[in-house]
Scaffold this active site. Structure first.
Site, PDB file in Angstrom:
ATOM      1  N   PHE A  59       1.778  10.670  30.757  1.00  0.00           N
ATOM      2  CA  PHE A  59       0.201  10.295  30.822  1.00  0.00           C
ATOM      3  C   PHE A  59      -0.726  11.517  31.321  1.00  0.00           C
ATOM      4  O   PHE A  59      -1.825  11.124  31.303  1.00  0.00           O
ATOM      5  CB  PHE A  59      -0.121   9.001  31.363  1.00  0.00           C
ATOM      6  CG  PHE A  59       0.322   8.799  32.671  1.00  0.00           C
ATOM      7  CD1 PHE A  59      -0.492   9.367  33.758  1.00  0.00           C
ATOM      8  CD2 PHE A  59       1.476   8.215  33.264  1.00  0.00           C
ATOM      9  CE1 PHE A  59      -0.117   9.443  34.935  1.00  0.00           C
ATOM     10  CE2 PHE A  59       1.787   8.085  34.695  1.00  0.00           C
ATOM     11  CZ  PHE A  59       0.870   8.838  35.512  1.00  0.00           C
ATOM     12  N   ARG A  87      -6.768   0.059  49.370  1.00  0.00           N
ATOM     13  CA  ARG A  87      -5.753  -0.042  48.317  1.00  0.00           C
ATOM     14  C   ARG A  87      -5.752  -1.573  47.801  1.00  0.00           C
ATOM     15  O   ARG A  87      -5.738  -2.180  46.862  1.00  0.00           O
ATOM     16  CB  ARG A  87      -4.182   0.242  48.402  1.00  0.00           C
ATOM     17  CG  ARG A  87      -4.092   1.873  48.616  1.00  0.00           C
ATOM     18  CD  ARG A  87      -4.293   2.574  47.612  1.00  0.00           C
ATOM     19  NE  ARG A  87      -3.386   2.341  46.601  1.00  0.00           N
ATOM     20  CZ  ARG A  87      -3.015   3.345  45.322  1.00  0.00           C
ATOM     21  NH1 ARG A  87      -3.633   4.417  45.325  1.00  0.00           N
ATOM     22  NH2 ARG A  87      -2.139   2.868  44.648  1.00  0.00           N
ATOM     23  N   THR A  93      -2.977  -0.694  39.990  1.00  0.00           N
ATOM     24  CA  THR A  93      -3.275   0.455  39.207  1.00  0.00           C
ATOM     25  C   THR A  93      -3.661  -0.217  37.677  1.00  0.00           C
ATOM     26  O   THR A  93      -4.453   0.280  37.011  1.00  0.00           O
ATOM     27  CB  THR A  93      -2.084   1.365  38.795  1.00  0.00           C
ATOM     28  OG1 THR A  93      -1.456   1.728  40.366  1.00  0.00           O
ATOM     29  CG2 THR A  93      -2.479   2.588  38.226  1.00  0.00           C
ATOM     30  N   HIS A 117     -10.459   5.455  42.109  1.00  0.00           N
ATOM     31  CA  HIS A 117      -9.196   5.971  42.827  1.00  0.00           C
ATOM     32  C   HIS A 117      -9.281   5.629  44.223  1.00  0.00           C
ATOM     33  O   HIS A 117     -10.051   5.386  44.838  1.00  0.00           O
ATOM     34  CB  HIS A 117      -9.398   7.662  42.679  1.00  0.00           C
ATOM     35  CG  HIS A 117      -8.494   8.256  43.645  1.00  0.00           C
ATOM     36  ND1 HIS A 117      -7.090   8.410  43.199  1.00  0.00           N
ATOM     37  CD2 HIS A 117      -8.472   8.945  44.880  1.00  0.00           C
ATOM     38  CE1 HIS A 117      -6.485   8.946  44.324  1.00  0.00           C
ATOM     39  NE2 HIS A 117      -7.410   9.364  45.164  1.00  0.00           N
TER      40      HIS A 117
HETATM   41  P1  ATP Z   1      -5.186   6.316  41.928  1.00  0.00           P
HETATM   42  O1  ATP Z   1      -4.448   7.577  42.450  1.00  0.00           O
HETATM   43  O2  ATP Z   1      -6.240   6.972  40.534  1.00  0.00           O
HETATM   44  O3  ATP Z   1      -5.992   5.670  42.945  1.00  0.00           O
HETATM   45  P2  ATP Z   1      -2.954   5.022  41.547  1.00  0.00           P
HETATM   46  O4  ATP Z   1      -2.579   5.344  42.926  1.00  0.00           O
HETATM   47  O5  ATP Z   1      -3.046   3.130  41.635  1.00  0.00           O
HETATM   48  O6  ATP Z   1      -4.281   5.550  41.089  1.00  0.00           O
HETATM   49  P3  ATP Z   1      -1.117   6.324  40.461  1.00  0.00           P
HETATM   50  O7  ATP Z   1       0.428   6.254  40.129  1.00  0.00           O
HETATM   51  O8  ATP Z   1      -1.494   7.535  41.529  1.00  0.00           O
HETATM   52  O9  ATP Z   1      -1.759   4.949  40.589  1.00  0.00           O
HETATM   53  O10 ATP Z   1      -1.649   6.986  38.895  1.00  0.00           O
HETATM   54  C1  ATP Z   1      -2.876   7.803  38.898  1.00  0.00           C
HETATM   55  C2  ATP Z   1      -3.784   7.452  37.618  1.00  0.00           C
HETATM   56  O11 ATP Z   1      -2.900   7.577  36.439  1.00  0.00           O
HETATM   57  C3  ATP Z   1      -4.032   6.197  37.617  1.00  0.00           C
HETATM   58  O12 ATP Z   1      -5.075   5.477  38.584  1.00  0.00           O
HETATM   59  C4  ATP Z   1      -4.338   5.776  36.231  1.00  0.00           C
HETATM   60  O13 ATP Z   1      -5.700   6.299  35.785  1.00  0.00           O
HETATM   61  C5  ATP Z   1      -3.394   6.882  35.530  1.00  0.00           C
HETATM   62  N1  ATP Z   1      -2.166   6.118  35.167  1.00  0.00           N
HETATM   63  C6  ATP Z   1      -1.069   5.804  35.969  1.00  0.00           C
HETATM   64  N2  ATP Z   1      -0.158   5.178  35.299  1.00  0.00           N
HETATM   65  C7  ATP Z   1      -0.347   5.403  34.126  1.00  0.00           C
HETATM   66  C8  ATP Z   1       0.077   4.933  32.819  1.00  0.00           C
HETATM   67  N3  ATP Z   1       1.310   4.378  32.588  1.00  0.00           N
HETATM   68  N4  ATP Z   1      -0.567   5.354  31.594  1.00  0.00           N
HETATM   69  C9  ATP Z   1      -1.550   5.731  31.562  1.00  0.00           C
HETATM   70  N5  ATP Z   1      -2.442   6.085  32.743  1.00  0.00           N
HETATM   71  C10 ATP Z   1      -1.674   6.025  33.994  1.00  0.00           C
HETATM   72 MG    MG Z   2      -2.339   7.285  43.261  1.00  0.00          MG
END
Ligand code: ATP
Ligand code: MG
Length: 139
Positions: A59, A87, A93, A117
């Site tokens: 992604f 969080r 997420t 975020h």
């Molecule tokens: P963030 O870092 O933005 O706070 P998060 O820590 O909850 O979010 P991460 O795993 O760090 O989640 O992913 C970063 C960002 O990437 C997510 O907030 C989302 O915008 C995007 N993302 C994550 N997983 C997916 C997915 N499976 N498909 C599309 N986009 C995704």
């Molecule tokens: Mg993250």
């Protein structure tokens, strides 16, 4: 090192949908102090740098596109136990899995366009805050 600080962005979807005020209200009512605040935008290059940790994920290209698609609000926030409490405040997420009343439950549209975020560690909060703010912009 525990800093009691976290970093957040209000993402392009939530800005475009007019939720800046409501989200900042949620954050301050939950007891977070705003240490730094900026209305700005990420170029594709800057968005790629910010999310470089995800560069091998399927992604990543879409995420970089989305995060550079419009203005964002960046902020450093302070509260006891800031990382974990923020969080909890934002929720999972994937907004369909986010608890009722969380920011993502209330304002997010999809797993990608998920409104906000939140940093995942003290170390990353420090790195991410310094990505956007100089020492003169923190209060
Ligand atoms: P963030 O870092 O933005 O706070 P998060 O820590 O909850 O979010 P991460 O795993 O760090 O989640 O992913 C970063 C960002 O990437 C997510 O907030 C989302 O915008 C995007 N993302 C994550 N997983 C997916 C997915 N499976 N498909 C599309 N986009 C995704
Ligand atoms: Mg993250």
């Amino acid at each position: 090192m525990k800093t009691n600080r976290t970093f957040t962005m209000i993402k392009p979807d939530a800005v475009a949908n007019g939720h800046i005020g409501a989200i900042l209200d949620h954050i301050t009512k939950a007891g977070f102090k705003i240490v730094a605040l900026k209305y700005t935008a990420l170029s594709a290059q800057k968005a790629g740098e910010f999310y470089a940790v995800h560069s091998e994920r399927g992604f990543y290209a879409d995420l970089v596109n989305f995060m550079s698609s419009g203005p964002i609000v960046a902020a450093i926030l302070e509260k006891d136990n800031a990382i974990a409490d923020f969080r909890t405040l934002i929720g999972a997420t994937d907004p369909t899995k986010a608890d009722a009343g969380t920011i993502r439950n209330l304002f997010a549209k999809s797993i990608e366009a998920n409104a906000v975020h939140g940093s995942d560690s003290d170390e990353n909060a420090d790195i991410e805050g310094s990505f956007f703010f100089s020492a003169f912009e923190r209060f």
